[in-house]
Every structure is written in C-alpha cells, then in structure tokens.
Write a protein that holds these residues in place. Structure first.
Motif, mmCIF file in Angstrom:
data_model
loop_
_atom_site.group_PDB
_atom_site.id
_atom_site.type_symbol
_atom_site.label_atom_id
_atom_site.label_comp_id
_atom_site.label_asym_id
_atom_site.label_seq_id
_atom_site.Cartn_x
_atom_site.Cartn_y
_atom_site.Cartn_z
ATOM 1 N N PHE A 40 0.858 -1.188 0.000
ATOM 2 C CA PHE A 40 0.000 0.000 0.000
ATOM 3 C C PHE A 40 0.890 1.232 0.000
ATOM 4 O O PHE A 40 1.865 1.317 0.744
ATOM 5 C CB PHE A 40 -0.900 -0.016 1.242
ATOM 6 N N ASN A 41 0.579 2.187 -0.844
ATOM 7 C CA ASN A 41 1.366 3.416 -0.942
ATOM 8 C C ASN A 41 0.846 4.423 0.088
ATOM 9 O O ASN A 41 -0.181 5.047 -0.117
ATOM 10 C CB ASN A 41 1.264 3.985 -2.367
ATOM 11 N N THR A 42 1.550 4.556 1.187
ATOM 12 C CA THR A 42 1.081 5.438 2.274
ATOM 13 C C THR A 42 1.097 6.905 1.874
ATOM 14 O O THR A 42 0.454 7.734 2.512
ATOM 15 C CB THR A 42 1.946 5.241 3.530
ATOM 16 N N PHE A 96 -1.146 1.554 -4.895
ATOM 17 C CA PHE A 96 -0.257 0.434 -4.568
ATOM 18 C C PHE A 96 1.080 0.581 -5.290
ATOM 19 O O PHE A 96 1.132 1.067 -6.423
ATOM 20 C CB PHE A 96 -0.892 -0.903 -4.982
ATOM 21 N N ASN A 97 2.146 0.161 -4.622
ATOM 22 C CA ASN A 97 3.459 0.010 -5.250
ATOM 23 C C ASN A 97 3.602 -1.462 -5.613
ATOM 24 O O ASN A 97 3.491 -2.329 -4.743
ATOM 25 C CB ASN A 97 4.577 0.423 -4.299
ATOM 26 N N LEU A 98 3.832 -1.742 -6.895
ATOM 27 C CA LEU A 98 3.843 -3.120 -7.377
ATOM 28 C C LEU A 98 5.182 -3.447 -8.036
ATOM 29 O O LEU A 98 5.721 -2.643 -8.796
ATOM 30 C CB LEU A 98 2.727 -3.321 -8.407
ATOM 31 N N THR A 99 5.708 -4.623 -7.738
ATOM 32 C CA THR A 99 6.903 -5.113 -8.415
ATOM 33 C C THR A 99 6.491 -6.270 -9.309
ATOM 34 O O THR A 99 6.019 -7.299 -8.828
ATOM 35 C CB THR A 99 7.970 -5.573 -7.405
ATOM 36 N N ALA A 100 6.644 -6.076 -10.615
ATOM 37 C CA ALA A 100 6.260 -7.098 -11.589
ATOM 38 C C ALA A 100 7.269 -8.233 -11.578
ATOM 39 O O ALA A 100 8.381 -8.099 -11.063
ATOM 40 C CB ALA A 100 6.164 -6.479 -12.981
ATOM 41 N N THR A 101 6.874 -9.363 -12.176
ATOM 42 C CA THR A 101 7.753 -10.534 -12.204
ATOM 43 C C THR A 101 9.038 -10.267 -12.982
ATOM 44 O O THR A 101 10.032 -10.954 -12.786
ATOM 45 C CB THR A 101 7.028 -11.749 -12.819
ATOM 46 N N ASN A 102 9.041 -9.247 -13.842
ATOM 47 C CA ASN A 102 10.260 -8.898 -14.570
ATOM 48 C C ASN A 102 11.154 -7.945 -13.781
ATOM 49 O O ASN A 102 12.160 -7.463 -14.277
ATOM 50 C CB ASN A 102 9.928 -8.298 -15.938
ATOM 51 N N GLY A 103 10.763 -7.643 -12.520
ATOM 52 C CA GLY A 103 11.569 -6.800 -11.654
ATOM 53 C C GLY A 103 11.263 -5.320 -11.718
ATOM 54 O O GLY A 103 11.783 -4.540 -10.915
ATOM 55 N N VAL A 104 10.427 -4.901 -12.661
ATOM 56 C CA VAL A 104 10.082 -3.487 -12.778
ATOM 57 C C VAL A 104 9.107 -3.110 -11.665
ATOM 58 O O VAL A 104 8.133 -3.815 -11.414
ATOM 59 C CB VAL A 104 9.445 -3.187 -14.160
ATOM 60 N N THR A 105 9.391 -1.992 -10.982
ATOM 61 C CA THR A 105 8.503 -1.509 -9.922
ATOM 62 C C THR A 105 7.678 -0.342 -10.462
ATOM 63 O O THR A 105 8.235 0.592 -11.061
ATOM 64 C CB THR A 105 9.304 -1.069 -8.688
ATOM 65 N N VAL A 106 6.375 -0.417 -10.269
ATOM 66 C CA VAL A 106 5.460 0.616 -10.764
ATOM 67 C C VAL A 106 4.436 0.946 -9.690
ATOM 68 O O VAL A 106 4.294 0.222 -8.704
ATOM 69 C CB VAL A 106 4.718 0.160 -12.039
ATOM 70 N N LYS A 107 3.739 2.051 -9.903
ATOM 71 C CA LYS A 107 2.592 2.381 -9.061
ATOM 72 C C LYS A 107 1.342 1.932 -9.822
ATOM 73 O O LYS A 107 1.294 1.972 -11.044
ATOM 74 C CB LYS A 107 2.556 3.874 -8.776
ATOM 75 N N SER A 108 0.337 1.485 -9.093
ATOM 76 C CA SER A 108 -0.880 0.974 -9.729
ATOM 77 C C SER A 108 -1.615 2.067 -10.491
ATOM 78 O O SER A 108 -1.555 3.243 -10.139
ATOM 79 C CB SER A 108 -1.809 0.361 -8.679
#
Length: 195
Positions: A40-42, A96-108
């Motif tokens: 969760f992105n506080t 949300f802060n998400l880390t994809a299976t390819n390692g890239v981190t993004v915000k939802s």
C-alpha cells in the motif's frame, strides 16, 4: 517503456470478480497477477470511493488493509451496500506500489470494480411480474399481495387478462399471492369479473 506499462502486464484480480451480481457488497479481496511484491502506498492522497454513474456516494467509506494472503488486500465498504443498484468501487491511481515478475517496480493505475447489487426482497418491498405490481407480504412465508400500480403502470393493468395468478416468480423465488390489496384493481375501468 511507459512506467505504468512494464514488459510483463499487471492485471487486477478481485473476489468477487468485477462485473458480478451480488446480494450485498461489503468486502472485496483484491490481488494482482504477475506481481512478486505489492504494498500500500502510504503517500497516496486520493481516497478510494463508492460511485454510482461516476457520482461519489458520500454515505459509504472504503478502507484498504492487507489480506491474509501475501500480495492481496481487503477492500471493505462501510456500511455494507445492501440497496439494489449498480455500483463502482473506485481505487485511485498510485494506491499500490507493485513489483512485476520482470523486476520493474510501478505504481498501480486507477482500478474500477463494477458490481450489480441485487438485494433479496424484504417485507414491504414492491416488485413487478408480467406487468402486475406486487408487495412482499412475508419473506419467511413467501407470500405477496397484488397492489395498486405506480404512475404510468395503469395501462399495463388495463391490458391484462382477468386472471390473477395464484403464485408469481421473481428473481428465482416463487411467492404465493394471498390477497388483492386495497384499490389494486381500481384503474381497471372495464372490469366485470376476474378469477
């Protein structure tokens, strides 16, 4: 690549699934596919909300907390939605802060979850079957009575046969018609007899 579109697409999974018809709406479990980590992105300032036709419904609040399963969240609506209608749970972008299976981190991205609430009938609720309006007399006994038409429905009453059914089925439930309510047939000007 656009930062919100990593090589591995992230899709949202909800339980109950978006687009479902439910008897009420209180909790949705939200998860993400192709994600190794979700948080969760506080820092997010926009709040999730319940909307009807894009209009925020101020009577409801939406809270998001981590679920028992890793990388899932419980989206809770308070009070529970028990009134029939079409609702959207709107979760703002960057929640949300998400880390994809390819390692890239993004915000939802913005998430819209659409539901049709079809609450079970309660005593005193009205419903229409084959052009006739009924009122639920007893949910427990599954009984209903024919009632007076609403404005604009009198033409349907005029076109009906002279037979009142002994039972009617509405949304999968069958109700015994036990009475003809006050003034229920008062708009039928040519009525001489009925069964």
């Amino acid at each position: 690549d656009h930062p919100l579109q990593p090589d591995t697409p992230i899709t949202t999974a909800a339980d109950p699934a978006s687009g479902s018809t439910v008897p009420s709406l209180e909790k949705i479990t939200l998860g993400f596919n192709d994600v190794t980590a979700a948080a969760f992105n506080t820092a997010v300032t926009a709040k999730p909300a319940v909307t009807v036709l894009s209009v925020p419904q101020e009577d409801y609040s939406v809270a998001i907390v981590p679920a028992a399963d890793t990388n899932k969240f419980d989206v809770t609506v308070t009070p529970a939605i028990t009134v029939s209608g079409e609702y959207t749970i709107l979760i703002p972008a960057e929640t949300f802060n998400l880390t994809a299976t390819n390692g890239v981190t993004v915000k939802s991205e913005e998430i819209k979850l659409n539901y049709v609430v079809k609450a079970p009938l309660a005593d005193g609720d009205k419903f229409i079957v084959d052009g006739l309006r009924y009122i639920l007399s007893s949910k427990d006994n599954k009984t209903a009575s024919l009632t007076f038409p609403a404005p604009g429905e009198d033409e349907a009453y005029e076109a009906l046969t002279t037979t009142i059914p002994s039972s009617v089925t509405y949304e999968g439930e069958t109700y015994t018609v036990t009475e003809i309510g006050d003034l229920a047939l008062s708009e039928l000007t040519g009525l001489t007899d009925f069964e």
